[in-house]
Write an enzyme that holds these catalytic residues in place. Structure first.
Site, PDB file in Angstrom:
ATOM      1  N   ASP A 147       4.563   9.662 -10.941  1.00  0.00           N
ATOM      2  CA  ASP A 147       5.992   9.698 -11.289  1.00  0.00           C
ATOM      3  C   ASP A 147       6.430  10.961 -12.047  1.00  0.00           C
ATOM      4  OD1 ASP A 147       6.560   7.391  -9.965  1.00  0.00           O
ATOM      5  OD2 ASP A 147       6.767   6.131 -11.743  1.00  0.00           O
ATOM      6  N   LYS A 185      15.038   3.867 -10.557  1.00  0.00           N
ATOM      7  CA  LYS A 185      13.894   4.136  -9.665  1.00  0.00           C
ATOM      8  C   LYS A 185      13.898   3.143  -8.495  1.00  0.00           C
ATOM      9  CE  LYS A 185       8.894   4.328  -9.186  1.00  0.00           C
ATOM     10  NZ  LYS A 185       7.560   4.145  -9.732  1.00  0.00           N
ATOM     11  N   ASP A 191       0.873  -1.169   0.000  1.00  0.00           N
ATOM     12  CA  ASP A 191       0.000   0.000   0.000  1.00  0.00           C
ATOM     13  C   ASP A 191       0.903   1.209   0.000  1.00  0.00           C
ATOM     14  OD1 ASP A 191      -2.853   0.760  -0.049  1.00  0.00           O
ATOM     15  OD2 ASP A 191      -2.199   2.023   1.602  1.00  0.00           O
ATOM     16  N   SER A 192       0.674   2.055  -0.968  1.00  0.00           N
ATOM     17  CA  SER A 192       1.617   3.153  -1.140  1.00  0.00           C
ATOM     18  C   SER A 192       0.882   4.432  -1.489  1.00  0.00           C
ATOM     19  CB  SER A 192       2.613   2.795  -2.235  1.00  0.00           C
ATOM     20  OG  SER A 192       1.940   2.281  -3.360  1.00  0.00           O
ATOM     21  N   ARG A 207       9.166   1.957  -2.703  1.00  0.00           N
ATOM     22  CA  ARG A 207       8.885   0.521  -2.848  1.00  0.00           C
ATOM     23  C   ARG A 207      10.170  -0.286  -2.886  1.00  0.00           C
ATOM     24  NH1 ARG A 207       6.122   1.032  -6.827  1.00  0.00           N
ATOM     25  NH2 ARG A 207       4.369   1.749  -5.610  1.00  0.00           N
TER      26      ARG A 207
HETATM   27  P1  IMP Z   1      -2.473   1.577  -3.866  1.00  0.00           P
HETATM   28  O1  IMP Z   1      -2.522   0.673  -5.046  1.00  0.00           O
HETATM   29  O2  IMP Z   1      -3.733   1.641  -3.090  1.00  0.00           O
HETATM   30  O3  IMP Z   1      -1.280   1.319  -3.009  1.00  0.00           O
HETATM   31  O4  IMP Z   1      -2.362   3.028  -4.490  1.00  0.00           O
HETATM   32  C1  IMP Z   1      -1.171   3.650  -4.598  1.00  0.00           C
HETATM   33  C2  IMP Z   1      -1.324   4.902  -5.453  1.00  0.00           C
HETATM   34  O5  IMP Z   1      -0.268   5.775  -5.065  1.00  0.00           O
HETATM   35  C3  IMP Z   1      -1.121   4.605  -6.930  1.00  0.00           C
HETATM   36  O6  IMP Z   1      -2.324   4.443  -7.609  1.00  0.00           O
HETATM   37  C4  IMP Z   1      -0.382   5.828  -7.395  1.00  0.00           C
HETATM   38  O7  IMP Z   1      -1.303   6.841  -7.681  1.00  0.00           O
HETATM   39  C5  IMP Z   1       0.419   6.248  -6.181  1.00  0.00           C
HETATM   40  N1  IMP Z   1       1.769   5.616  -6.213  1.00  0.00           N
HETATM   41  C6  IMP Z   1       2.259   4.642  -5.390  1.00  0.00           C
HETATM   42  N2  IMP Z   1       3.517   4.316  -5.720  1.00  0.00           N
HETATM   43  C7  IMP Z   1       3.827   5.092  -6.774  1.00  0.00           C
HETATM   44  C8  IMP Z   1       4.997   5.195  -7.578  1.00  0.00           C
HETATM   45  O8  IMP Z   1       6.017   4.489  -7.415  1.00  0.00           O
HETATM   46  N3  IMP Z   1       4.944   6.118  -8.561  1.00  0.00           N
HETATM   47  C9  IMP Z   1       3.859   6.910  -8.791  1.00  0.00           C
HETATM   48  N4  IMP Z   1       2.732   6.833  -8.101  1.00  0.00           N
HETATM   49  C10 IMP Z   1       2.716   5.924  -7.093  1.00  0.00           C
END
Ligand code: IMP
Length: 197
Positions: free
Chosen positions: A153, A173, A69-70, A179
């Site tokens: 990004d 990256k 989760d990011s 991540r």
């Molecule tokens: P998740 O899938 O609920 O974790 O949503 C994470 C959201 O954060 C993604 O849809 C992106 O919008 C953003 N995100 C997370 N990691 C990255 C990355 O490495 N690059 C760009 N956007 C990211």
């Protein structure tokens, strides 16, 4: 060892395999594991949402499942979009629509500092759970730059590299990203975990 990735995001699958293949770990998609599931992310922290996703897919597949989760936390916006990064501006916006909205909301805002955060959780069928968190500091660019990557990004600028995430190769990256860092820590914890079994 085979892990199921609790996500529909193909780019996350590639990033995970790039990093974990060196450990002899294969990360497969939910589709490969025959799991059609998109658990509702009802948590208010990256840790909670990461656990919700990994647990749901582990229970549905009967296999160890890994979730990331990011999101992007912008200081001038008091941490927004944060855990709502994927839904910023509503479900109907594209990645480009979302980063353009962010640029709009950042007009006239100072400072432009931000952090990308990733929390990796792996749930095993025996109830064991491993977690790792990674962060990458940067700033919000004034205009999009670069064609690579996904999500925010093109507007996430990494001052020491003088480039946005979208201007980096996948290897560059992974070496600095939230991540990449979380997966590296996860890799270390997983090695210890496997040895203890
Ligand atoms: P998740 O899938 O609920 O974790 O949503 C994470 C959201 O954060 C993604 O849809 C992106 O919008 C953003 N995100 C997370 N990691 C990255 C990355 O490495 N690059 C760009 N956007 C990211």
């Amino acid at each position: 060892m085979k892990l199921v990735l609790a996500s529909q995001n193909k780019k996350k699958l590639v990033e995970m395999n790039d990093i974990l293949s060196s450990l002899g770990i294969e990360v497969c998609s939910q589709a490969d594991a025959g799991v059609d599931l998109e658990p509702e992310e009802t948590g208010t922290t990256f840790e909670e949402n990461s656990l919700i996703k990994a647990k749901a897919v582990m229970e549905a597949s009967g296999l160890p499942a890994i979730a990331d989760d990011s999101g992007l936390c912008v200081d001038a916006l008091r941490g927004a979009p944060g855990v709502y990064s994927a839904r910023y501006g509503g479900e109907d916006l594209s990645d480009e629509g979302r980063y353009r909205l962010l640029l709009e909301n950042m007009q006239g805002q100072m400072p432009r500092t931000a952090q990308f955060v990733s929390v990796i959780t792996c749930c095993f069928p025996n109830g064991d759970v491993l977690t790792a968190r990674g962060e990458c500091p940067g700033t919000i660019a004034f205009a999009p730059m670069g064609e690579g990557g996904f999500g925010y990004d093109p507007v996430f600028f990494v001052p020491p590299l003088k480039k946005t995430f979208a201007q980096l190769s996948p290897e560059e990256k992974n070496a600095v990203s939230h991540r990449g860092k979380a997966l590296k820590l996860f890799q270390e914890k997983l090695e210890v975990y496997i040895r203890s079994k």
